[in-house]
Design a protein around this motif. Structure first.
Motif, short mmCIF file in Angstrom:
data_model
loop_
_atom_site.label_atom_id
_atom_site.label_comp_id
_atom_site.label_asym_id
_atom_site.label_seq_id
_atom_site.Cartn_x
_atom_site.Cartn_y
_atom_site.Cartn_z
N GLU A 8 1.01 -11.65 -3.06
CA GLU A 8 0.42 -10.41 -3.57
C GLU A 8 -0.97 -10.15 -3.03
N THR A 9 -1.65 -11.16 -2.47
CA THR A 9 -2.93 -10.88 -1.83
C THR A 9 -2.75 -10.29 -0.44
N ARG A 10 -1.50 -10.11 0.00
CA ARG A 10 -1.23 -9.48 1.29
C ARG A 10 -0.97 -7.98 1.16
N ILE A 11 -0.87 -7.45 -0.06
CA ILE A 11 -0.45 -6.06 -0.23
C ILE A 11 -1.59 -5.20 -0.76
N ARG A 12 -1.47 -3.90 -0.50
CA ARG A 12 -2.55 -2.98 -0.85
C ARG A 12 -2.77 -2.90 -2.36
N ASP A 13 -1.71 -3.03 -3.16
CA ASP A 13 -1.89 -3.01 -4.61
C ASP A 13 -2.56 -4.27 -5.11
N GLY A 14 -2.49 -5.34 -4.33
CA GLY A 14 -3.23 -6.55 -4.64
C GLY A 14 -2.64 -7.39 -5.76
N LEU A 15 -3.34 -8.47 -6.05
CA LEU A 15 -2.96 -9.42 -7.09
C LEU A 15 -3.78 -9.14 -8.34
N PRO A 16 -3.16 -9.00 -9.51
CA PRO A 16 -3.96 -8.82 -10.73
C PRO A 16 -4.85 -10.04 -10.97
N THR A 17 -6.12 -9.81 -11.25
CA THR A 17 -7.01 -10.95 -11.49
C THR A 17 -6.55 -11.75 -12.71
N GLU A 18 -5.85 -11.12 -13.63
CA GLU A 18 -5.38 -11.83 -14.82
C GLU A 18 -4.32 -12.88 -14.46
N ALA A 19 -3.76 -12.80 -13.24
CA ALA A 19 -2.79 -13.80 -12.81
C ALA A 19 -3.46 -15.09 -12.36
N LEU A 20 -4.80 -15.08 -12.23
CA LEU A 20 -5.55 -16.25 -11.78
C LEU A 20 -6.07 -17.05 -12.97
N GLU A 21 -6.09 -18.37 -12.80
CA GLU A 21 -6.71 -19.24 -13.79
C GLU A 21 -8.23 -19.09 -13.69
N GLU A 57 -13.72 -17.51 -8.32
CA GLU A 57 -13.85 -17.55 -6.86
C GLU A 57 -13.83 -16.15 -6.25
N VAL A 58 -13.34 -15.17 -7.00
CA VAL A 58 -13.23 -13.81 -6.46
C VAL A 58 -14.61 -13.26 -6.07
N ALA A 59 -15.63 -13.57 -6.86
CA ALA A 59 -16.98 -13.07 -6.53
C ALA A 59 -17.43 -13.55 -5.16
N GLY A 60 -17.15 -14.82 -4.85
CA GLY A 60 -17.52 -15.34 -3.53
C GLY A 60 -16.74 -14.67 -2.41
N LEU A 61 -15.47 -14.36 -2.66
CA LEU A 61 -14.67 -13.67 -1.66
C LEU A 61 -15.19 -12.26 -1.41
N ILE A 62 -15.68 -11.61 -2.46
CA ILE A 62 -16.30 -10.29 -2.30
C ILE A 62 -17.57 -10.41 -1.47
N ALA A 63 -18.39 -11.41 -1.79
CA ALA A 63 -19.64 -11.60 -1.06
C ALA A 63 -19.40 -11.89 0.42
N ASP A 64 -18.31 -12.55 0.72
CA ASP A 64 -17.98 -12.88 2.11
C ASP A 64 -17.25 -11.75 2.82
N ARG A 105 -11.52 -3.03 -10.85
CA ARG A 105 -10.32 -2.48 -11.50
C ARG A 105 -9.30 -3.57 -11.84
N GLY A 106 -9.66 -4.82 -11.57
CA GLY A 106 -8.78 -5.92 -11.96
C GLY A 106 -7.75 -6.31 -10.92
N ARG A 107 -7.99 -5.99 -9.63
CA ARG A 107 -7.05 -6.33 -8.57
C ARG A 107 -7.77 -7.05 -7.43
#
Length: 411
Positions: free
Chosen positions: A351-364, A370-377, A387-389
């Protein structure tokens, strides 16, 4: 060709555990029909396909009946599973006939295979029914016959319009034929996808732009662009190892992907998966179902299936496949029942390969942090994350594996 994975022995009758019925109503059911025949083996191909000299005990003209026999077996297996949840026996949402070159079979054989799927399960409203085809394997009459049989879409393996690139790939079609086939398909009422490959040894960025420009001129609703991956055991891998052609250049791959995304966006296409773009909503619903973890039954030698967290794969060779079915056995060789941890990792991978993305609620918790670091990078879209994706940026699409590694390592 790559070997099949290890797994537990599949039962001789193909029966599925009761757990596979859980949650069936929330998932679509698709069918993949594998046609394992090619006129010529392309040097880069690692798929489970066979030329006429490699069949050894199998006959191409018997194949449709064998595939239909597996469709009937699948119907019996799902009928038994429906005792645990009636939603298991739902109509088919998508059918995809792939290969190989499916259109080496007569249109009548493909029509009979589709009719068996329709008879066994029914097709849902607006079902998407696709066949792959090489430009030199179909004519206008073939495409009309496929449309009359219920096919709605054709996926054309164009790969390139540059002669020296096609020669390196061992592709035999005439590039000048592609626009005629696209026109014939449209005249028959079929939606059209054009498939390209980039990063072939010896292909320049200008060569790639030439193929992109040609593909865009055909006005297809869907376009796929796949980076060439040189698989061990292929003729192309051996040529590279001997120094006959240059190895793949990762930096050039990245530049080619960026060129494709820019050209397609400029022509009104939107990416909806890392390697796929569509215009006016003409996405491949069948492929999207794979990325969303829905159910599908794979028919044919070496075909893989997934139903409710159970994944299995068939024997590879057409002769072994035919023999199993002729003796009333399931062609399934082995299977695995995915545990929750594996299913969670696979969901991140897909789901991280698609435009709709992966819901953040699916992550532990740790992975979500870790998402914040991925945004920063610059790998994940910050606005989508609000928006939670978890949606990859253009840079993130180029480094999709890095996103998965970081999210799953933190899990």
């Amino acid at each position: 060709m790559g070997r099949l994975p290890d797994g537990d022995a599949a039962p001789a009758d193909g029966a599925l555990p009761a757990s596979a019925a859980t949650g069936a109503a929330s998932r679509d059911l698709g069918v993949y029909l594998h046609v394992p025949f090619c006129r010529v083996r392309c040097g880069y191909c690692d798929f489970n396909t066979y030329t006429s000299t490699e069949l050894r005990g199998a006959r191409q003209d018997d194949y449709a009946d064998q595939a239909i026999a597996e469709v009937r077996l699948a119907g019996r297996v799902l009928e038994d599973l429906a005792q645990h949840d009636a939603a298991v026996r739902r109509p088919i949402s998508t059918v995809f006939v792939g290969g190989g070159t499916p259109t080496l079979l007569p249109p009548g054989d493909l029509a009979r295979m589709l009719a068996a799927v329709r008879d066994e399960w029914g097709l849902g409203p607006g079902a998407e029914v696709t066949t792959e085809a090489n430009p030199d394997s179909v004519d206008a009459a073939d495409l009309r016959a496929l449309a009359d049989a219920g096919f709605t879409r054709v996926s054309l393996g164009m790969q390139s319009v540059v002669p020296h690139v096609l020669a390196t790939l061992d592709r035999t079609h005439d590039p000048e034929r592609v626009p005629r086939v696209v026109r014939w398909a449209k005249d028959a009422g079929l939606a059209v996808s054009v498939d390209l490959i980039y990063g072939t040894p010896g292909e320049s960025l200008d060569d790639w732009r030439r193929s992109l420009d040609a593909a865009l001129s055909y006005d297809a609703g869907h376009l796929s662009a796949y980076a060439l991956i040189v698989e061990e055991g292929t003729a192309l891998a051996r040529r590279i190892r001997r120094g006959e052609v240059a190895p793949v250049d990762d930096d050039l791959h990245a530049a080619m992907y960026e060129a494709a995304d820019a050209a397609l966006a400029g022509a009104g296409y939107e990416w909806y998966e890392v390697s796929n773009w569509a215009r006016d909503g003409a996405v491949s619903r069948h492929n999207l179902a794979y990325w969303l973890g829905h159910d599908w039954w794979g028919v044919g030698p070496g075909a893989h299936s997934h139903v409710g967290g159970v994944r299995w794969w068939n024997v590879k060779h057409p002769a072994a496949y035919a023999q199993r079915l002729a003796t009333g056995l399931s062609p399934a060789l082995a299977r695995e029942v995915l545990d929750e941890g594996t299913r969670r990792v696979e969901r991140v991978l897909l789901e991280t390969r698609i435009r709709d993305g992966l819901p953040t609620e699916a992550l532990e918790g740790a992975a979500r942090a870790e998402v914040a670091g991925l945004i920063a990078d610059g790998l994940v879209d910050g606005a989508a994350a609000v928006r939670g994706r978890v949606v990859p940026t253009l840079r993130g699409r180029l480094l999709a594996d890095a996103i998965v590694r970081r999210l799953t390592a933190a899990d």
